[in-house]
Design a protein around this motif. Structure first.
Motif, PDB file in Angstrom:
ATOM      1  N   TYR A   5       7.259  54.122 -13.066  1.00 51.31           N
ATOM      2  CA  TYR A   5       8.070  55.095 -13.815  1.00 51.31           C
ATOM      3  C   TYR A   5       8.692  54.445 -15.046  1.00 51.31           C
ATOM      4  O   TYR A   5       8.672  54.998 -16.145  1.00 51.31           O
ATOM      5  N   ARG A   6       9.257  53.263 -14.833  1.00 47.49           N
ATOM      6  CA  ARG A   6       9.968  52.607 -15.943  1.00 47.49           C
ATOM      7  C   ARG A   6       9.048  52.341 -17.129  1.00 47.49           C
ATOM      8  O   ARG A   6       9.492  52.251 -18.258  1.00 47.49           O
ATOM      9  N   ARG A   7       7.756  52.186 -16.845  1.00 51.82           N
ATOM     10  CA  ARG A   7       6.820  51.882 -17.933  1.00 51.82           C
ATOM     11  C   ARG A   7       5.963  53.076 -18.354  1.00 51.82           C
ATOM     12  O   ARG A   7       5.062  52.919 -19.171  1.00 51.82           O
ATOM     13  N   SER A   8       6.205  54.228 -17.758  1.00 50.34           N
ATOM     14  CA  SER A   8       5.360  55.360 -18.148  1.00 50.34           C
ATOM     15  C   SER A   8       6.165  56.602 -18.512  1.00 50.34           C
ATOM     16  O   SER A   8       5.617  57.558 -19.039  1.00 50.34           O
ATOM     17  N   GLY A   9       7.474  56.594 -18.216  1.00 48.83           N
ATOM     18  CA  GLY A   9       8.318  57.722 -18.601  1.00 48.83           C
ATOM     19  C   GLY A   9       8.105  58.942 -17.714  1.00 48.83           C
ATOM     20  O   GLY A   9       7.049  59.115 -17.102  1.00 48.83           O
ATOM     21  N   GLY A  10       9.114  59.781 -17.656  1.00 59.71           N
ATOM     22  CA  GLY A  10       9.088  60.914 -16.738  1.00 59.71           C
ATOM     23  C   GLY A  10       8.035  61.958 -17.053  1.00 59.71           C
ATOM     24  O   GLY A  10       7.480  62.592 -16.159  1.00 59.71           O
ATOM     25  N   HIS A  11       7.735  62.113 -18.356  1.00 58.62           N
ATOM     26  CA  HIS A  11       6.798  63.180 -18.711  1.00 58.62           C
ATOM     27  C   HIS A  11       5.363  62.851 -18.318  1.00 58.62           C
ATOM     28  O   HIS A  11       4.522  63.745 -18.236  1.00 58.62           O
ATOM     29  N   SER A  12       5.078  61.590 -18.040  1.00 62.03           N
ATOM     30  CA  SER A  12       3.710  61.228 -17.647  1.00 62.03           C
ATOM     31  C   SER A  12       3.352  61.811 -16.280  1.00 62.03           C
ATOM     32  O   SER A  12       2.179  61.861 -15.916  1.00 62.03           O
ATOM     33  N   TYR A  13       4.357  62.229 -15.519  1.00 61.59           N
ATOM     34  CA  TYR A  13       4.082  62.738 -14.167  1.00 61.59           C
ATOM     35  C   TYR A  13       3.668  64.216 -14.160  1.00 61.59           C
ATOM     36  O   TYR A  13       3.060  64.687 -13.212  1.00 61.59           O
ATOM     37  N   GLY A  14       4.056  64.927 -15.199  1.00 64.18           N
ATOM     38  CA  GLY A  14       3.649  66.329 -15.282  1.00 64.18           C
ATOM     39  C   GLY A  14       4.205  67.217 -14.189  1.00 64.18           C
ATOM     40  O   GLY A  14       3.660  68.274 -13.877  1.00 64.18           O
ATOM     41  N   TYR A  15       5.304  66.783 -13.577  1.00 61.36           N
ATOM     42  CA  TYR A  15       5.955  67.599 -12.559  1.00 61.36           C
ATOM     43  C   TYR A  15       7.456  67.510 -12.802  1.00 61.36           C
ATOM     44  O   TYR A  15       7.947  66.518 -13.351  1.00 61.36           O
ATOM     45  N   VAL A  16       8.179  68.535 -12.374  1.00 62.84           N
ATOM     46  CA  VAL A  16       9.607  68.634 -12.688  1.00 62.84           C
ATOM     47  C   VAL A  16      10.394  67.430 -12.160  1.00 62.84           C
ATOM     48  O   VAL A  16      11.362  66.994 -12.763  1.00 62.84           O
ATOM     49  N   ILE A  17       9.949  66.863 -11.039  1.00 61.85           N
ATOM     50  CA  ILE A  17      10.578  65.653 -10.511  1.00 61.85           C
ATOM     51  C   ILE A  17       9.585  64.505 -10.662  1.00 61.85           C
ATOM     52  O   ILE A  17       8.483  64.579 -10.129  1.00 61.85           O
ATOM     53  N   PRO A  18       9.928  63.477 -11.418  1.00 67.23           N
ATOM     54  CA  PRO A  18       8.983  62.366 -11.602  1.00 67.23           C
ATOM     55  C   PRO A  18       9.193  61.258 -10.560  1.00 67.23           C
ATOM     56  O   PRO A  18       9.981  61.415  -9.618  1.00 67.23           O
TER      57      PRO A  18
END
Lengths: 454, 245, 193
Positions: free
Chosen positions: A314-327
């Motif tokens: 997560y720390r290296r890919s950011g929350g938006h990389s997950y494509g879901y409301v909760i990363p």
């Protein structure tokens, strides 16, 4: 687009990735430091986990108890099977009172249900009042973190945004200044709001009321000024009684931001004088998760975000990389329940390092659930044929000592293959790394010789 | 009392010197062991990719080969964690407890079972310890920084018995290196970024050697180090314990 | 009805077991809970104040934040102050408030929080709309931890209460802690016997 693709885009900006990594690691360190001051920390986690296990296995009884007590307190209780019913219920309440202006404090559930676009389409102004939420609302993008929703943005970007939206001074990105401007702007919104929507951190069954935690005071301003309060809760938010509430409140803020408790921990146990209070209990897939033995523990989540902060991916890919409301790890565990096809890459967006499981205040076995998802996804056919074939061949080879020897022969052939045949675009390993050189003789051969020489 | 030695597939093929260092250690301490030649792998690559049925067959093979030993030793934390924690799920019709209870990662075995006091080797280097996640959080070879428990570190305790060794401290003492099996190619960009951050942490504290209990993590780090032509080296802990310079 | 449908789904999904609730005989205690409370309060950017210094404190606030006009007090003691009270009938009236002085019912040593219950004499909103908040707290009401607080708490017939730990704050802009988000810009506690 899968996580790996979006992550590799994020990481292209090396400086920003480092900055993001360090910002989240700072939160993890704060969590470490404050939990160090609580000698019973691990015991507290254990108790929290046991309480949640108990609640999860008696959820219907507790919900009924909660509802009865809430009604007795004068609260109107609604039930919604999915996001759509939740949104409709909110809208109906607002419509009945001719409400056109709503303030909302942070609620991951309303994000999950996409309440804002629904209400906006009906002509209702919804203003998110948590500063981070307001920032991303201005930018028309989803939160990148469940506790610090604008963690992906630099202050200069927020400065420019406020310049455009709030007419702030050009080039001023001082956090103190920007926060003050937002305070003035949102005070107006609080004062003109006709209803306030909040999430729920804990729903106390024995008391029939809900507890909402904020640092900014936005939930209290949003509910104590307008006459109508709508609290939206996932059905897993139940805690049995006030004594159990203590356990979770001691863990929540410490795990989330390293604070001993949030600035405001507000107990809404009944409507205000001349006011109305509504609670909407939402299922939206939760009862299905409850039925899955390997995954039901994820319903214990108290949305502290500690697993997200500690997650090196997560720390290296950011929350938006997950494509879901909760990363992050908890998001990757929850998302496939809702859409397996869309979120199939998330359980693979982990090294299974287990740091998430260790920081989780309610001891959700996050990295084991991620592994379990890989198994389920593979069984359901969500795996690249090439990967499946490779695993199949590997399985066959490793299952037979003779074939293993042949495979080893091919591994050896790496030694005489020209470099361009080993390092090409299809071999992801070799992009930034050397491939280990196969040894001149395997351990098996070396050991045989060693034994003979004795 | 016979010990079965399990040498994981990638050590067999790529790092036989680690297997031989393990052999030397066992011989040095007079441990009676056998190396069953039919062995291949624990099945982890398949299991971690979700290919459970492929993993199951390999696990069965391992079970049959090793169940009759009194103890099983393996110089890889990750493979031992696989046997201890995933076999019960992969082989539900077998009683895994006897197998998992007698399977030891090398450091675990040397510190707990044979209680080694002196190693009589010298290793005059600045060494950084890479805490591999499976060794740390699954086998609990050290106290993880997330947990509020008394601090301990079996790997460091054992290394400190080596003469002239200097163990350096790190900023993030137990952050993952980003190997993660299939993750290393599936999420190549993040994997390499994580590995580079680990390498930088070791370099910042003047390590010349990175060691650990898992050659797979070290293989990943070595791949990055070699490409960058960095002076750092990786060594499995068994190599240091026998004093290989 | 979704209610029945949801409850049915839960009944069908849940696994019956006899997991009971754990005992909660835990919680950090302090040699001196008053000192611990003061330290916690400081750590959350709250201030300790002597009763006698109240007037000076208001002057200091004015020095830092500019001149103030309105102060409402709801403590049993008479306090000296140069400001005047406002009428607060509706929740919105509190918007002009510069300083609110109220009584807290409990202090909690482990986190510096103070329990405020549903106010009768003023609207709830005043606690959050006021620019500055001063809370009088009896030393004897300070408890070690939240377990002790919730064991003795009685919420029967009470609609609202809040634990306040320091002034309002946010770190939503690049993790920089800023005091004074939406609620009070400062919080001072006066410990009384």
């Amino acid at each position: 687009m899968n996580h790996a693709v979006k992550a590799s885009k994020f990481i292209e900006d090396i400086e920003r990735t480092k900055w993001h990594n360090d910002a989240l690691w700072f939160l993890r360190q704060k969590r470490d430091r404050i939990s160090d001051t609580i000698p019973e920390w691990e015991d507290l986690r254990e108790k929290a986990s046991l309480i949640k296990d108990h609640v999860i296995s008696n959820l219907d009884e507790y919900l009924i108890e909660f509802e009865n007590n809430a009604i007795r307190n004068g609260i109107k209780v609604h039930w919604a099977i999915d996001g759509e019913e939740h949104n409709r219920t909110v809208y109906d309440i607002l419509k009945n009172h001719n409400v056109t202006k709503v303030v909302k404090s942070k609620s991951m559930l309303t994000e999950e249900c996409h309440l804002n676009p629904f209400l906006e389409e009906k002509g209702i102004e919804v203003v998110d009042t948590d500063l981070g939420e307001r920032i991303i609302q201005f930018r028309n993008e989803p939160p990148s973190h469940i506790v610090v929703p604008a963690i992906h943005l630099k202050k200069e970007e927020i400065g420019e945004l406020f310049e455009e939206k709030l007419n702030t001074e050009k080039g001023n990105s001082d956090p103190q200044y920007l926060t003050e401007e937002a305070r003035q702007h949102l005070r107006e919104k609080f004062l003109e709001a006709e209803a306030g929507i909040t999430g729920v951190n804990f729903a106390v069954a024995s008391e029939g009321g809900v507890v909402v935690c904020t640092n900014e005071g936005n939930a209290d301003l949003g509910t104590n000024l307008p006459p109508i309060h709508i609290a939206c809760m996932g059905l897993e938010k139940i805690v049995p009684g006030k004594e159990e509430l203590a356990v979770f409140l001691r863990l929540l803020a410490r795990s989330a931001t390293g604070q001993p408790i949030t600035t405001y921990t507000s107990h809404f146990f009944g409507p205000r004088k001349d006011g109305e209070m509504h609670i909407i209990i939402v299922d939206n897939g939760r009862s299905k998760i409850l039925g899955e033995e390997d995954f039901k523990k994820s319903l214990a989540c108290i949305r502290c975000g500690a697993c997200i902060n500690t997650c090196p991916i997560y720390r290296r890919s950011g929350g938006h990389s997950y494509g879901y409301v909760i990363p992050g790890p908890i998001g990757s565990v929850l998302a496939p329940h809702y859409n397996m096809k869309k979120h199939q890459s998330l359980p693979f967006a982990s090294t299974l390092c287990g740091s998430c499981t260790n920081v989780c205040p309610v001891k959700i076995d996050l990295h084991h659930q991620l592994l379990k998802w890989r198994e389920v996804l593979t069984q359901q056919g969500f795996i690249k044929p090439s990967k499946k074939l490779m695993m199949k061949l590997m399985g066959i080879a490793l299952n037979s000592s003779t074939l293993y020897g042949i495979a080893a022969f091919f591994a050896k052939s790496l030694r005489w293959m020209p470099r361009f045949m080993i390092y090409h675009s299809l071999n992801k390993w070799g992009n930034q790394r050397e491939i280990p050189e196969p040894a001149k003789e395997s351990f098996k051969t070396a050991f045989k010789k060693h034994k003979k020489s004795k | 009392m016979t010990v079965g030695l399990f040498i994981p597939c990638y050590i067999d093929q790529f790092y036989p010197q680690v297997g031989m260092a393990t052999v030397k250690l066992l011989e040095k301490f007079g441990i009676d062991f056998e190396y069953p030649f039919e062995q291949t792998c624990c099945g982890q690559p398949m299991a971690n990719s979700g290919c459970t049925s492929d993993a199951k067959k390999v696990a069965e093979k391992f079970y049959n080969e090793f169940i009759n030993y009194d103890q099983i030793i393996c110089p890889s934390g990750s493979c031992v964690a696989m046997i201890k924690h995933q076999y019960p799920h992969l082989l539900p019709d077998k009683d895994i407890k006897p197998l998992s209870e007698k399977t030891y990662e090398l450091v675990e075995f040397l510190t707990e079972i044979s209680e080694i006091n002196q190693l009589e080797v010298s290793y005059p280097h600045k060494v950084g310890i890479h805490q591999s996640c499976h060794g740390l959080r699954e086998l609990k070879l050290a106290s993880a920084t997330e947990l509020r428990i008394d601090s301990y570190n079996k790997v460091e305790t054992l290394l400190k018995k080596v003469k002239d060794i200097e163990i350096i401290s790190l900023d993030r003492s137990d952050e993952c290196c980003g190997f993660g099996g299939m993750f290393s190619t599936y999420e190549e960009a993040i994997s390499c970024s994580m590995g580079n951050d680990r390498i930088q942490d070791h370099l910042k504290h003047q390590a010349t050697i990175i060691t650990g209990v898992d050659m797979s993590c070290l293989m990943h780090l070595e791949g990055l180090i070699k490409r960058q032509k960095s002076p750092l080296q990786v060594k499995h802990i068994a190599e240091i314990l026998v004093g290989e310079q | 009805m979704s209610r029945e449908e949801i409850l049915n789904r839960i009944k069908q999904s849940k696994t019956e077991n006899n997991l009971s609730l754990p005992s909660l005989d835990i919680g950090i205690t302090y040699d001196d809970s008053i000192i611990a409370f003061c330290e916690s309060l400081k750590s959350v950017a709250g201030e300790m104040l002597e009763e006698a210094d109240l007037e000076n404190y208001i002057k200091a606030l004015e020095h830092k934040y500019g001149a103030m006009k309105f102060l409402n007090t709801y403590v049993s003691k008479e306090i000296n102050n140069p400001l005047i009270p406002i009428q607060m009938e509706s929740p919105h009236d509190a918007k002009r408030l510069d300083i609110l002085v109220i009584e807290g019912l409990n202090g909690i040593a482990e986190n510096g929080a103070i329990w405020i219950e549903e106010p009768i004499l003023y609207p709830r909103s005043a606690i959050f709309l006021t620019q500055h908040l001063i809370i009088f707290l009896k030393k004897t009401t300070i408890l070690n931890n939240l377990h002790e607080f919730y064991q003795q708490a009685n919420f029967h017939e009470k609609n609202y209460g809040t634990l306040i730990s320091g002034p309002s704050k946010t770190a939503d802009v690049e993790q920089c802690l800023v005091i004074g988000a939406h609620g009070s810009r400062s919080l001072a506690v006066v410990l009384i016997d």
